[in-house]
Write a protein that holds these residues in place. Structure first.
Motif, PDB file in Angstrom:
ATOM      1  N   LYS A  13       7.065  11.066  -3.175  1.00 42.25           N
ATOM      2  CA  LYS A  13       8.415  11.641  -3.315  1.00 42.25           C
ATOM      3  C   LYS A  13       9.196  11.432  -2.023  1.00 42.25           C
ATOM      4  CE  LYS A  13       6.791  16.337  -2.217  1.00 42.25           C
ATOM      5  NZ  LYS A  13       5.442  15.946  -1.842  1.00 42.25           N
ATOM      6  N   SER A  14      10.450  11.792  -2.049  1.00 37.76           N
ATOM      7  CA  SER A  14      11.326  11.602  -0.889  1.00 37.76           C
ATOM      8  C   SER A  14      10.732  12.230   0.365  1.00 37.76           C
ATOM      9  CB  SER A  14      12.699  12.207  -1.166  1.00 37.76           C
ATOM     10  OG  SER A  14      13.310  11.563  -2.257  1.00 37.76           O
ATOM     11  N   HIS A  15      10.898  11.536   1.491  1.00 33.32           N
ATOM     12  CA  HIS A  15      10.452  11.970   2.820  1.00 33.32           C
ATOM     13  C   HIS A  15       8.928  11.913   3.000  1.00 33.32           C
ATOM     14  CE1 HIS A  15      14.554  13.105   3.615  1.00 33.32           C
ATOM     15  NE2 HIS A  15      14.565  13.938   2.587  1.00 33.32           N
ATOM     16  N   ASP A  16       8.214  11.436   1.962  1.00 30.74           N
ATOM     17  CA  ASP A  16       6.768  11.241   2.119  1.00 30.74           C
ATOM     18  C   ASP A  16       6.506  10.015   2.993  1.00 30.74           C
ATOM     19  OD1 ASP A  16       6.134  13.388   0.603  1.00 30.74           O
ATOM     20  OD2 ASP A  16       5.286  12.280  -1.087  1.00 30.74           O
ATOM     21  N   ARG A  17       5.342  10.024   3.619  1.00 32.96           N
ATOM     22  CA  ARG A  17       4.898   8.846   4.362  1.00 32.96           C
ATOM     23  C   ARG A  17       3.896   8.075   3.516  1.00 32.96           C
ATOM     24  NH1 ARG A  17       4.009  12.037  10.080  1.00 32.96           N
ATOM     25  NH2 ARG A  17       6.201  12.097  10.697  1.00 32.96           N
ATOM     26  N   VAL A  18       3.989   6.767   3.611  1.00 32.37           N
ATOM     27  CA  VAL A  18       3.105   5.879   2.855  1.00 32.37           C
ATOM     28  C   VAL A  18       2.580   4.816   3.812  1.00 32.37           C
ATOM     29  CG1 VAL A  18       2.945   4.231   0.953  1.00 32.37           C
ATOM     30  CG2 VAL A  18       4.380   6.268   0.705  1.00 32.37           C
ATOM     31  N   VAL A  19       1.292   4.540   3.738  1.00 27.87           N
ATOM     32  CA  VAL A  19       0.685   3.488   4.556  1.00 27.87           C
ATOM     33  C   VAL A  19       0.606   2.212   3.727  1.00 27.87           C
ATOM     34  CG1 VAL A  19      -1.440   2.721   5.691  1.00 27.87           C
ATOM     35  CG2 VAL A  19      -0.596   5.039   6.055  1.00 27.87           C
ATOM     36  N   ILE A  20       1.087   1.120   4.310  1.00 28.84           N
ATOM     37  CA  ILE A  20       1.088  -0.175   3.627  1.00 28.84           C
ATOM     38  C   ILE A  20       0.104  -1.106   4.320  1.00 28.84           C
ATOM     39  CG2 ILE A  20       2.535  -2.056   2.754  1.00 28.84           C
ATOM     40  CD1 ILE A  20       3.525   0.727   1.925  1.00 28.84           C
ATOM     41  N   CYS A  21      -0.734  -1.757   3.527  1.00 32.53           N
ATOM     42  CA  CYS A  21      -1.693  -2.742   4.061  1.00 32.53           C
ATOM     43  C   CYS A  21      -1.413  -4.073   3.367  1.00 32.53           C
ATOM     44  CB  CYS A  21      -3.119  -2.272   3.780  1.00 32.53           C
ATOM     45  SG  CYS A  21      -4.389  -3.276   4.569  1.00 32.53           S
ATOM     46  N   GLN A  22      -0.959  -5.080   4.143  1.00 34.25           N
ATOM     47  CA  GLN A  22      -0.603  -6.352   3.535  1.00 34.25           C
ATOM     48  C   GLN A  22      -0.773  -7.491   4.530  1.00 34.25           C
ATOM     49  OE1 GLN A  22       3.998  -5.129   3.984  1.00 34.25           O
ATOM     50  NE2 GLN A  22       3.710  -6.985   2.800  1.00 34.25           N
ATOM     51  N   LYS A  23      -0.694  -8.705   3.995  1.00 35.22           N
ATOM     52  CA  LYS A  23      -0.759  -9.901   4.836  1.00 35.22           C
ATOM     53  C   LYS A  23       0.645 -10.399   5.092  1.00 35.22           C
ATOM     54  CE  LYS A  23      -4.788 -12.706   5.279  1.00 35.22           C
ATOM     55  NZ  LYS A  23      -5.281 -14.070   5.167  1.00 35.22           N
ATOM     56  N   VAL A  24       0.943 -10.704   6.334  1.00 34.78           N
ATOM     57  CA  VAL A  24       2.205 -11.331   6.699  1.00 34.78           C
ATOM     58  C   VAL A  24       1.855 -12.625   7.422  1.00 34.78           C
ATOM     59  CG1 VAL A  24       4.349 -11.132   7.997  1.00 34.78           C
ATOM     60  CG2 VAL A  24       3.375  -9.105   6.881  1.00 34.78           C
ATOM     61  N   GLY A  25       2.028 -13.724   6.719  1.00 32.22           N
ATOM     62  CA  GLY A  25       1.567 -15.007   7.270  1.00 32.22           C
ATOM     63  C   GLY A  25       0.052 -15.012   7.340  1.00 32.22           C
ATOM     64  N   ASP A  26      -0.499 -15.294   8.511  1.00 31.69           N
ATOM     65  CA  ASP A  26      -1.952 -15.293   8.684  1.00 31.69           C
ATOM     66  C   ASP A  26      -2.472 -13.953   9.193  1.00 31.69           C
ATOM     67  OD1 ASP A  26      -2.191 -17.914   7.863  1.00 31.69           O
ATOM     68  OD2 ASP A  26      -1.851 -18.712   9.885  1.00 31.69           O
ATOM     69  N   ALA A  27      -1.559 -13.022   9.443  1.00 27.32           N
ATOM     70  CA  ALA A  27      -1.951 -11.735  10.034  1.00 27.32           C
ATOM     71  C   ALA A  27      -2.039 -10.644   8.981  1.00 27.32           C
ATOM     72  CB  ALA A  27      -0.943 -11.326  11.107  1.00 27.32           C
ATOM     73  N   SER A  28      -3.033  -9.755   9.122  1.00 25.02           N
ATOM     74  CA  SER A  28      -3.129  -8.563   8.281  1.00 25.02           C
ATOM     75  C   SER A  28      -2.446  -7.419   9.018  1.00 25.02           C
ATOM     76  CB  SER A  28      -4.598  -8.207   8.030  1.00 25.02           C
ATOM     77  OG  SER A  28      -5.232  -9.239   7.311  1.00 25.02           O
ATOM     78  N   VAL A  29      -1.580  -6.708   8.296  1.00 27.06           N
ATOM     79  CA  VAL A  29      -0.741  -5.702   8.931  1.00 27.06           C
ATOM     80  C   VAL A  29      -0.911  -4.340   8.247  1.00 27.06           C
ATOM     81  CG1 VAL A  29       1.648  -5.023   9.429  1.00 27.06           C
ATOM     82  CG2 VAL A  29       0.961  -7.426   9.614  1.00 27.06           C
ATOM     83  N   VAL A  30      -1.020  -3.303   9.071  1.00 33.22           N
ATOM     84  CA  VAL A  30      -0.986  -1.927   8.570  1.00 33.22           C
ATOM     85  C   VAL A  30       0.288  -1.293   9.107  1.00 33.22           C
ATOM     86  CG1 VAL A  30      -2.067   0.353   8.630  1.00 33.22           C
ATOM     87  CG2 VAL A  30      -3.492  -1.694   8.477  1.00 33.22           C
ATOM     88  N   LYS A  31       1.121  -0.807   8.219  1.00 35.48           N
ATOM     89  CA  LYS A  31       2.353  -0.174   8.689  1.00 35.48           C
ATOM     90  C   LYS A  31       2.583   1.147   7.949  1.00 35.48           C
ATOM     91  CE  LYS A  31       5.497  -2.767   5.630  1.00 35.48           C
ATOM     92  NZ  LYS A  31       6.669  -3.669   5.569  1.00 35.48           N
ATOM     93  N   ILE A  32       3.330   2.020   8.586  1.00 40.56           N
ATOM     94  CA  ILE A  32       3.623   3.340   8.025  1.00 40.56           C
ATOM     95  C   ILE A  32       5.123   3.405   7.760  1.00 40.56           C
ATOM     96  CG2 ILE A  32       3.545   5.830   8.442  1.00 40.56           C
ATOM     97  CD1 ILE A  32       1.294   5.145  10.544  1.00 40.56           C
ATOM     98  N   ILE A  33       5.490   3.792   6.548  1.00 40.66           N
ATOM     99  CA  ILE A  33       6.905   3.945   6.234  1.00 40.66           C
ATOM    100  C   ILE A  33       7.161   5.378   5.781  1.00 40.66           C
ATOM    101  CG2 ILE A  33       7.180   1.519   5.595  1.00 40.66           C
ATOM    102  CD1 ILE A  33       7.211   2.393   2.663  1.00 40.66           C
ATOM    103  N   GLU A  34       8.366   5.849   6.035  1.00 49.55           N
ATOM    104  CA  GLU A  34       8.773   7.178   5.569  1.00 49.55           C
ATOM    105  C   GLU A  34       9.919   6.982   4.597  1.00 49.55           C
ATOM    106  OE1 GLU A  34      10.275  11.436   7.394  1.00 49.55           O
ATOM    107  OE2 GLU A  34       8.897  10.172   8.541  1.00 49.55           O
ATOM    108  N   LEU A  35       9.769   7.529   3.413  1.00 52.54           N
ATOM    109  CA  LEU A  35      10.747   7.291   2.359  1.00 52.54           C
ATOM    110  C   LEU A  35      12.005   8.112   2.587  1.00 52.54           C
ATOM    111  CD1 LEU A  35       8.500   7.186  -0.826  1.00 52.54           C
ATOM    112  CD2 LEU A  35       9.093   5.370   0.744  1.00 52.54           C
ATOM    113  N   GLU A  36      13.113   7.508   2.249  1.00 55.75           N
ATOM    114  CA  GLU A  36      14.390   8.207   2.326  1.00 55.75           C
ATOM    115  C   GLU A  36      14.672   8.893   0.997  1.00 55.75           C
ATOM    116  OE1 GLU A  36      17.090   5.120   3.285  1.00 55.75           O
ATOM    117  OE2 GLU A  36      16.358   4.868   5.351  1.00 55.75           O
ATOM    118  N   ASP A  37      15.800   9.578   0.925  1.00 58.56           N
ATOM    119  CA  ASP A  37      16.184  10.238  -0.335  1.00 58.56           C
ATOM    120  C   ASP A  37      16.399   9.200  -1.424  1.00 58.56           C
ATOM    121  OD1 ASP A  37      16.105  12.802   0.658  1.00 58.56           O
ATOM    122  OD2 ASP A  37      18.130  12.646   1.481  1.00 58.56           O
TER     123      ASP A  37
END
Length: 527
Positions: free
Chosen positions: A503-527
């Motif tokens: 839901k809005s304002h929740d944090r979500v962790v994303i695990c994905q590949k960007v090019g040859d690199a594996s990336v873990v990022k944290i996003i916070e959802l807006e309204d």
């Protein structure tokens, strides 16, 4: 889901235990395998089972023929379309299962301290004095004093419908037994289990091979449950057989451990199998009662550390005929979850039980409550310690994603994957929040036609604790651009919102590949 997590050591208001549980799109992180049969094969019932939490349907070839199962599968597909709930298919082999043949289907009454003869002569009529069986070599396998159990197929252990026999003498091909408890056997199919006796029959029978190649091949089964797995070679032989059947080369093999012989070779079997089913019904006959819990905890631990699914069977037998489980059964389900199992497999409870939907719902609720007190911190430390250093690249990324999600109290982890391996590694660390596994299709060719992968990988995550698959649009290739990845991420976030996980304002962790690199990022959802 994470915000509800607590530990038993923390002070809680006892009155809070009485507060009703909140239902969600995902009933629990722990998965439920339901066996479809006479009581659970209509479209309406299957729709209700899927909505209650069943994510894998088991087709047991000890019961019914291929035509019967095909009709049931047709109903399942209609139910999946109606409910919009994904469901995987598991074919359960017969294996070297010993059976008592009762052609007349008349009830057989056996009385304590009387004698009954087991004979391989299947032309004989079953009676209180004579039970024909489907195995010629029993007389050579047993000796005086050995224990034999006979019960209705998928027996629940009730003394009135199953009987314990003690071998009194061997007479040619016949085995004369002393009846240890009074019982009435009713129906056409009874299974026979000789405690800690090695039965010289192939694990994958010709009947099993026919079912797999015809029914399994036609229906692209996701899982093969290999009954009575006793050696690692059993898995290797089954895998070689599947490799010759086109798309079934992708089918995952789950070793069903149900004899002392399988237990003795557990470590080697685990290395070869994709997952383990702890068949506690038959194994409970081979093992002393006081040893069953020890096997369960040890086996689940080994599966957890190997990152392979552990499935526990025979948890709410009484719900075959009753609307509520016993107190011991409810606690048993909870302990399986706390031990770390991935899924609960329901057999008789949904195949011939009176309350298949209620059983799935009840087990799901117990799992969800148990997950709230699962000690994830300790589990994480134990798993990291077991893996050791240096970690492989993907394992380091997966464990980091879980640790980050715990630290920021994320509502979900979203993992982009094509093979499913990255998502499985994340689930291995048992995050307390759902892992939405976004399966990115890959284009492949068999020199005759082009096709997309992804469907198998998505369905096969339906047996793994905490994993919830989402199959990306096939037009988005696995080597997508940044813009395409962002587009897929939006679909995954919308899916999470619709499911009530994000839901809005929740944090979500994303695990994905960007090019040859594996990336873990944290996003916070807006309204």
């Amino acid at each position: 889901m994470h915000s509800n997590h607590l530990l038993l050591e923390e002070p809680i208001r006892m009155a809070s235990i009485l507060e009703p549980s909140k239902s969600g799109f995902f009933p629990a992180l722990t998965k439920i395998v339901g066996t479809l049969g006479p009581r659970s094969r209509s479209v309406e019932t299957i729709v209700a089972c899927l909505k209650a939490g069943m994510s894998v349907s088991r087709f047991d070839f000890s019961w019914g023929d291929a035509e019967y199962h095909q009709e049931t599968l047709g109903n399942l597909r209609a139910a999946v379309k109606t409910s919009r709930k994904l469901c995987a298919i598991m074919l359960d082999t017969v294996g070297p299962e010993l059976q008592v043949i009762n052609k007349s289907e008349k009830a057989i009454t056996l009385k304590i301290d009387e004698k009954v003869t087991l004979t391989p002569d299947q032309g004989q009529e079953a009676s209180s004095e004579l039970l024909p069986i489907n195995f010629l070599g029993l007389a050579k396998a047993v000796k005086q004093g050995d224990t034999i159990f006979v019960g209705q197929y998928l027996f629940t252990g009730s003394e009135t419908t199953s009987v314990w026999l003690e071998v009194n003498e061997v007479n040619g091909d016949d085995v004369v037994c002393l009846i240890k408890n009074s019982a009435t056997l009713s129906g056409s199919l009874f299974t026979l289990h000789a405690s800690q006796i090695r039965i010289n029959l192939p694990t994958l029978s010709e009947k099993d091979k026919e079912a797999i190649s015809s029914w399994g091949g036609k229906n692209n089964i996701d899982f093969l449950s290999l009954s009575y797995t006793r050696h690692a070679d059993d898995i290797r032989e089954a895998r070689e057989f599947l490799s010759k059947l086109g798309d079934l080369s992708q089918t995952q093999i789950f070793a069903k451990i149900e004899t002392a012989e399988g237990l003795e070779n557990f470590d080697e079997i685990l290395k070869e199998a994709n997952g383990i089913i702890l068949s506690r019904g038959n194994l409970g006959i081979d093992l002393p009662p006081e040893k069953v819990f020890f096997f369960q905890k040890s086996a689940i631990y080994k599966c957890n550390m190997a990152g392979k699914p552990a499935v526990v069977t025979r948890v709410v037998d009484s719900m075959t005929e009753n609307l509520r489980p016993t107190r011991a059964e409810a606690t048993d389900v909870a302990n399986a979850v706390l031990d770390g199992c991935d899924a609960i497999l329901l057999g008789a409870e949904t195949l011939r039980g009176l309350y298949p939907v209620e059983t799935i719902s009840t087990v799901g609720k117990i799992c969800a409550e148990s997950e709230k007190v699962f000690d994830q911190d300790e589990f994480f430390r134990k798993t990291v310690r077991f893996v050791g250093e240096p970690m492989i690249h993907l394992e380091a990324i997966a464990s980091s994603a879980v640790r980050a999600a715990i630290k920021v109290k994320a509502s979900a982890i979203i993992c982009f994957t094509s093979s499913g391996r990255a998502a499985r590694l994340i689930a291995k660390y048992r995050p307390t929040m759902p892992v939405i596994s976004v399966v990115i299709p890959r284009l492949k060719s068999n020199q005759l036609r082009w096709s997309f992968t992804g469907a198998f990988e998505a369905r096969q995550s339906l047996i793994i604790r905490g994993l919830f698959p989402l199959l990306a649009d096939p037009r988005h290739a696995a080597d997508s651009t940044y813009a395409t990845n962002e587009s897929i991420l939006k679909v995954a976030l919308d899916h999470g919102k619709a499911a009530g996980v994000i839901k809005s304002h929740d944090r979500v962790v994303i695990c994905q590949k960007v090019g040859d690199a594996s990336v873990v990022k944290i996003i916070e959802l807006e309204d």
